[in-house]
Design a protein around this motif. Sequence first.
Motif, PDB file in Angstrom:
ATOM      1  N   MET A 119       0.700  -1.852   0.071  1.00  0.00           N
ATOM      2  CA  MET A 119       0.065  -0.238  -0.208  1.00  0.00           C
ATOM      3  C   MET A 119       0.896   0.958   0.021  1.00  0.00           C
ATOM      4  SD  MET A 119      -3.150   1.100   2.633  1.00  0.00           S
ATOM      5  CE  MET A 119      -2.069   1.617   3.949  1.00  0.00           C
ATOM      6  N   LYS A 120       0.450   2.101  -0.619  1.00  0.00           N
ATOM      7  CA  LYS A 120       1.346   3.594  -1.131  1.00  0.00           C
ATOM      8  C   LYS A 120       0.665   4.335   0.549  1.00  0.00           C
ATOM      9  CE  LYS A 120       0.675   4.948  -5.784  1.00  0.00           C
ATOM     10  NZ  LYS A 120      -0.431   4.124  -6.719  1.00  0.00           N
ATOM     11  N   ASN A 121       1.712   5.463   0.856  1.00  0.00           N
ATOM     12  CA  ASN A 121       1.854   6.094   1.967  1.00  0.00           C
ATOM     13  C   ASN A 121       1.040   6.782   2.197  1.00  0.00           C
ATOM     14  OD1 ASN A 121       2.746   6.729   4.395  1.00  0.00           O
ATOM     15  ND2 ASN A 121       4.253   8.351   3.356  1.00  0.00           N
ATOM     16  N   SER A 122       0.996   7.605   0.887  1.00  0.00           N
ATOM     17  CA  SER A 122       0.022   9.008   0.441  1.00  0.00           C
ATOM     18  C   SER A 122      -0.015   8.540  -0.941  1.00  0.00           C
ATOM     19  CB  SER A 122       1.087  10.292   0.461  1.00  0.00           C
ATOM     20  OG  SER A 122       1.637  10.506  -0.679  1.00  0.00           O
ATOM     21  N   GLU A 142      -7.064   2.524  -3.710  1.00  0.00           N
ATOM     22  CA  GLU A 142      -5.591   2.522  -3.508  1.00  0.00           C
ATOM     23  C   GLU A 142      -5.239   2.232  -2.062  1.00  0.00           C
ATOM     24  OE1 GLU A 142      -2.554   2.723  -4.964  1.00  0.00           O
ATOM     25  OE2 GLU A 142      -3.604   3.595  -7.016  1.00  0.00           O
ATOM     26  N   PHE A 143      -5.756   2.600  -0.926  1.00  0.00           N
ATOM     27  CA  PHE A 143      -5.614   2.959   0.727  1.00  0.00           C
ATOM     28  C   PHE A 143      -7.017   1.518   0.741  1.00  0.00           C
ATOM     29  CE2 PHE A 143      -5.195   7.383   0.773  1.00  0.00           C
ATOM     30  CZ  PHE A 143      -3.568   6.950   1.242  1.00  0.00           C
ATOM     31  N   TRP A 149      -9.883   0.855   1.851  1.00  0.00           N
ATOM     32  CA  TRP A 149     -10.590   1.517   2.273  1.00  0.00           C
ATOM     33  C   TRP A 149     -12.264   0.859   2.692  1.00  0.00           C
ATOM     34  CZ3 TRP A 149      -9.540   7.507   1.727  1.00  0.00           C
ATOM     35  CH2 TRP A 149      -8.483   7.851   2.909  1.00  0.00           C
ATOM     36  N   SER A 151      -3.195   7.829   4.548  1.00  0.00           N
ATOM     37  CA  SER A 151      -3.526   6.742   4.639  1.00  0.00           C
ATOM     38  C   SER A 151      -5.097   6.632   5.728  1.00  0.00           C
ATOM     39  CB  SER A 151      -2.935   5.323   5.052  1.00  0.00           C
ATOM     40  OG  SER A 151      -2.080   5.190   5.737  1.00  0.00           O
ATOM     41  N   ASP A 152      -4.444   7.844   6.439  1.00  0.00           N
ATOM     42  CA  ASP A 152      -5.719   7.560   7.642  1.00  0.00           C
ATOM     43  C   ASP A 152      -6.531   9.352   7.067  1.00  0.00           C
ATOM     44  OD1 ASP A 152      -3.925  10.466   7.771  1.00  0.00           O
ATOM     45  OD2 ASP A 152      -3.410  10.706   9.447  1.00  0.00           O
TER      46      ASP A 152
END
Lengths: 429, 102
Positions: free
Chosen positions: A1-4, A181-182, A184, A236-237
């Motif tokens: 997963m990407k950080n941003s 991407e995340f 969610w 990611s938050d």
Amino acid sequence: MKNSVRIGCGAGFSGDRLEPAIVLVEKGRLDYLVLECLAERTIALAQKRKANDPTKGYDPLLERRVEKLLPLLKQNSVKLITNMGAANPMSAAEKIIGLANKMQIDLTVAAVLGDDVFHLITGNEISTETNSRLADSGELISANAYLGADAILPALEAGADIIITGRVADPSLFVAPLVHEFGWDMNNANIIAKATIVGHLMECAGQITGGYFADPVDKPVRDMENLGHPVAEVFSDGTSLITKVEGTGGVINLATVKEQLLYEVTNPKEYITPDVVTDFTTVFLKANGKDCVHVSGGNGVKQPGTLKVSVGYKAGFMGEGEISYAGHHAYERAQLAGKTISRRIKNLFTGFRIDFIGGNNTGEVRLRVAGRTPLQKTAEQIGEEVEALYTNGPAGGGGVRKYVTEVIGIVSTLIDRNLVKSSIELEKT
Amino acid sequence: MKLYEIAHSRAGDKGNTLTLSLIPYDEKDYAMLCEQVTAEKVKAHLLHFVKGEVIRYEMPNISSLLFVCHDALSGGVTISLALDAHGKTLSYVFLEMEIDIN
């Protein structure tokens, strides 16, 4: 997963400038470019073009925008998500494949379908605006439901490089890539609310970077002619940074972001999209250096059970005419002109309006006459009568302009979301 | 004092509804704006345009107010006969409003 994940918004309406999107793709280190080009009425007009020619009905600027962007998107590994499909995402996808083949660029285009719900509308549904039957407004010509991020996700999962949609809620164009991407959960209302806030802030492109904001005295904006469009770097938050490409014109600060957060919001405690109901009173903004604002907070409650449907109807024709007067007694002569026109033709129209533009200290007054009627010929009479003031009206009238426009009205209703079935079609080069 | 001396505004439209934000340049002025700029005063100031109810939302999280003005756009952008059918120019009409401060 990407950080941003970095998402740029390169167009905030169908007629937006082409250059800022190019700058974003070349220099924005983007993962995704979004082009938001579909206003409420745009899709009804597009449905009319499709009715005349079944291969049309997508955004008239699609080819111009995509032709310039295709090689750059490929070189920079940026995916494009856009609602330029308007009334005909399938034909738009085929058009893009045609352009890519010509340029020998390999890609997969996904068309998102299912927003056209005209077949589900009887006309007996109640309009949320008028509280009467939709059909009471006029002859209905289109009905498009606002799809959500869930309609776009299958296209992302299928690995599409370009996703072209019709009517999708504007923030959902941003929510979908973030969810993808995340990883969610679409049912996690608080995280989807944060993504929706990012989408809402970004969807009007230049309106958060100093466009629709600048006042040279109180709110100066640097280098307006090179106004850059925004980039959201989302973590990611669900927190994010709203920023733009270094060296572009414009400004991003708390003032521009606050103005855009509240733009077109009719209830900040319950901002409703197909994805979530978001509470804007829980959003927090913090300045984060030059042209950068940090966005956090933002709570949501679950997806609504209904989707909004925009319904287009024939609202007749609008005729307009304008003429100017200057100098001594300019306002009095413009008033006489307005009174003369009213006496000649006002009773032919279902709606009629006189405006005086300028006046008082400017030394020039422009009379504007506008009227609405079911008949095109009658609408044309406004301009004809204003033009005839040259020789049949007050002294010193000049600069006549006349216009006739077919009017497409929009009313809305709600539909059970389970009745709306979205799907994707993949096209490859 | 005029509103524009201490605050800025952006107009938006949804159908026949006009939205007007009110954002102080200095966040310290938010409480004073809450006290001075009531929905009733905004309705009175924009009486020529706004035919329906004005609802005020307080946004202490961003020190801003939002005014949602119903029946304010001559039927809405799609059918209005007004030159500025969106009402985009009305933010600056709003900012002409007088307020009393000590």
